[in-house]
Design an enzyme around this catalytic site. Structure first.
Site, PDB file in Angstrom:
ATOM      1  CB  CYS A 330       8.209 -23.553  46.273  1.00 41.89           C
ATOM      2  SG  CYS A 330       7.435 -22.544  45.014  1.00 41.89           S
ATOM      3  NE  ARG A 359       9.602 -14.493  41.912  1.00 39.63           N
ATOM      4  CZ  ARG A 359       8.713 -15.315  41.363  1.00 39.63           C
ATOM      5  NH1 ARG A 359       8.433 -15.187  40.084  1.00 39.63           N
ATOM      6  NH2 ARG A 359       8.134 -16.251  42.077  1.00 39.63           N
ATOM      7  CD  GLN A 377       3.992 -16.163  43.777  1.00 40.22           C
ATOM      8  OE1 GLN A 377       4.347 -17.055  44.527  1.00 40.22           O
ATOM      9  NE2 GLN A 377       4.201 -16.190  42.481  1.00 40.22           N
ATOM     10  CG  ASP A 379       3.273 -19.328  46.744  1.00 41.06           C
ATOM     11  OD1 ASP A 379       2.777 -20.109  45.908  1.00 41.06           O
ATOM     12  OD2 ASP A 379       4.477 -19.041  46.790  1.00 41.06           O
TER      13      ASP A 379
END
Length: 634
Positions: A330, A359, A377, A379
């Site tokens: 993001c 992560r 992802q 994303d």
RNA sequence: GCCACUGUAGCUCAGGGGUAGAGCACUCGAUUCGUAAUCGAGCGGUCGUCGGUUCAAAUCCGACCAGUGGCUCCA
């Protein structure tokens, strides 16, 4: 009182549910498990209220199964207390597939303990103790459970207006709201499954209790079927299938990060290819750095709370952990957005990335491909005007559901609204939820409302898919974000020539490719449709004389863009077996007849010996068409 | 991170205080095969890692690592 069919009955005052059932018929009296009085499930033995609406619950009612399992938990506790008299008693609720009970015991239960407890439970069932309900006051409850601190804690939490009830079956008494089956003898088909540690009250700062899981059914067949299903899902386990089909490996040097073989990579790439194809129009695929200065995480707000979940990197110049591998895309998308001045005419701007994320999940949370430390992802971040939200959400919903349909997966939608902890004023939330809800309504699809389940920065729609064996997975998400545009000071120039804030939509469809592949492996049990199969066609010459023809066919298949392999060693029987076990969709057998005629004998996965002889050209065209069309075959 | 269990050849697994065993896979040889395992030979592990106990440890004990089942967590 009124029955659920609307008819009225008169019964003597103080009549019980059991008497009610008996009044209707002896068959029902035997089948009755509990009774539903004005919508609340109750013990069969309790007196019915005057004027109430009453339904007799039998073994067929799902609510009756819950009662049975709850009682099974009590029978379990009864047995544990007999074998371990000092055991403290935690909670013992029914759950989706069975029940559990938590115990405070000095040492964990062993498999031998479980066997002994199960045998003891059989004796409790054999004794057919009635479940007796008793209403007690607080003092009496405290006295009764004086030796059990867990129960005392629970009693202390009960409000003054709550009725405190205890249930007794034979030697065991428990603080419990009920309801229960009439007697332990009704518990015919019960099985203990496993023991595990569990925190008291689910709080990791509290003591660890020992939990025993089990399941119970009214019918023997149902229990057998359930146990069979457990076996089946073990066979489909993506970790097992992944090894058997040689898709990926995990090695101790990189816990939580997969080594993908060429076969697994083929699936991975195929998924990325679909996403790229579906996002050809209107999306901008971008790449951003993997490693960032912590300043970015300070801006995004992750440095404070989520630092322990990030992999920090030592800067050799400063000697500080000033950098971190990105745990999400993001912020980097927002930064790229901010590198230019944007007009309202450009919006929505849709950024997509397939970058690798890291992560640092706690070690105990890692599990196959479903919970990893390194993943990618699909994303997507969409920057748009508030008035564009409904149309965009509609578009995204269609996109996501269409994507799942490619795999034969059905999704259920969940609408999550403002949580307690949130940013923004009520007016903002009203607008955001209104826009999302409007979009949802427009799809015409049913959805479940999860009030208070939204992200702190905005409401969201989650997509739960159900796989081939009925398990639900939370996959896709559409989240509105009003916070990030502020934090990153994002803007666009409106028609009025003034700066405005865009809204951001976070969107994921696969969740992560890793997890999605795990789900697909289990959904298909490793038997992928031809478009996804790591190896689409395996060419088998019967003998050496057909080697050349088979090699030519393999080349032809590959030239057509298919994943094809030539297997010429060992006997034909051996290779057929190998091919079936490898779940290759098509085994293309080339014997002398086929080599001469330019045909191929096609053995389709799962179809056994029902082979189909067709011109090689036709076969190639058929498989290409199926793969291109992403058909769910064979 | 917490509780428990597990860790023997690439895989599945047996064994178990005195210097490791099977099947499959792999290699080689023979077989050239018409739809779910051809036959034979061979290679391969010091028993997760480190430390302790012991005359002797893969076997007992401890720590660590990894995995499994749960709990917690999952921005």
């Amino acid at each position: 009182m009124t029955l659920t069919d609307g008819s009225q009955r008169q019964l003597p005052a103080g009549a019980t549910g059991a008497e009610r059932a008996a009044a209707i018929g002896p068959g029902l009296a035997r089948a009755a498990v509990a009774v539903k009085v004005d919508g609340a499930v109750r013990d069969l033995g309790r007196p019915l209220d005057d004027g109430a609406t009453v339904a007799i619950l039998t073994e067929r009612d799902p609510e009756a199964l819950e009662v049975l399992r709850h009682s099974a938990a009590h029978v379990l506790a009864t047995a544990v207390r007999e074998l371990f008299p000092e055991a403290g008693i935690g909670f013992g609720p029914p759950i989706d597939d069975g029940f559990y009970y938590d115990f405070a015991v000095p040492r964990p239960f062993t498999p031998d303990d479980l066997a002994a407890i199960e045998a003891r439970m059989a004796a409790v069932v054999e004794a057919d103790h009635p479940f007796e309900r008793e209403v007690v006051d607080r003092d009496a409850a405290n006295r009764r459970f004086a030796d059990d601190p867990l129960k005392l804690e629970r009693i202390a939490e009960l409000g003054d207006d709550e009725t405190i009830t205890v249930y007794t079956d034979g030697p065991f008494t428990d603080l419990c709201r009920g309801p229960h089956i009439p007697s332990t003898g009704r518990l015919k088909h019960v099985k203990l499954l496993s023991a595990a540690g569990a925190y008291w009250r689910g709080d990791s700062s509290r003591q660890m209790l020992q939990r025993i899981y089990g399941t119970a059914f009214f019918k023997k067949d149902d229990l057998a079927q359930h146990l069979h299903r457990l076996e089946e899902s073990k066979k489909r386990d993506h970790r097992r299938v992944g090894r058997e089909l040689d898709l990926f490996h995990f090695l101790p040097v990189a816990p939580g990060a997969a080594f993908w073989t060429e076969r697994g990579t083929a699936i991975y790439n195929e998924l990325v290819a679909v996403m790229r194809e579906l996002q050809r129009d209107g999306y901008r695929e971008i790449r951003t750095p993997l490693l960032f200065n912590k300043a970015l995480w300070e801006t995004s707000g992750h440095w404070g709370k989520y630092r322990e979940n990030m992999f920090l990197v030592l800067d050799s110049e400063t000697g500080e952990h000033d950098f971190s591998l990105k745990p999400m895309n993001c912020p980097s998308h927002h930064l790229l957005y901010a590198t230019a001045k944007h007009s309202y005419r450009e919006l929505p701007i849709r950024y997509v990335t397939y970058d690798v994320l890291h992560r640092n999940e706690v070690s105990g949370a890692l599990s196959g491909l479903t919970r990893v430390r390194q993943f990618a992802q699909d994303d997507c971040h969409i920057y748009l005007r508030e008035d564009q939200i409904p149309v965009e959400v509609q578009r995204l919903t269609d996109f996501i559901l269409g994507y799942y349909r490619l795999f034969g997966l059905e999704a259920r939608l969940k609408f999550a609204t403002r949580p307690e902890q949130r940013i923004g004023d009520d007016a903002m939330w009203d607008r955001a939820e209104g826009a999302l809800r409007e979009a949802l309504e427009r799809t015409g699809l049913p959805y479940e409302l999860k009030a208070g389940d939204g992200a702190f920065y905005g409401p969201k729609i989650d997509f739960d898919v159900t796989d081939a064996i009925g398990r639900a997975w939370q996959l896709g998400t559409i989240q509105l974000d009003y916070a990030a545009p502020e934090r990153f000071d994002l803007g666009y120039v409106g028609e009025d020539n003034h700066e405005h804030r865009p809204v951001i939509i976070h969107r994921a469809v696969n969740g992560s490719f890793e997890r999605f592949i795990a789900i697909l492996i289990e959904h298909f049990a490793g038997a992928f449709p031809v478009w996804l199969a790591p190896e689409q066609v395996r060419v088998l010459p019967i003998g050496e004389d057909q080697h050349e023809a088979a090699a030519a066919l393999t080349t032809r298949l590959r030239d057509a863009g298919l994943r094809a392999e030539l297997h010429a060693r060992e006997t034909l029987n051996y290779r057929i077996r190998e091919g079936e076990l490898a779940k290759v969709p098509y085994l293309a057998v080339v014997g002398q007849r086929e080599a001469d005629a330019g045909t191929v004998a096609v053995r389709t996965r799962g179809a056994g010996t029902k082979q189909q002889v067709m011109p090689a050209e036709e076969f190639v065209a058929k498989v290409v068409a199926e793969a291109r069309g992403r058909e769910l075959v064979p």
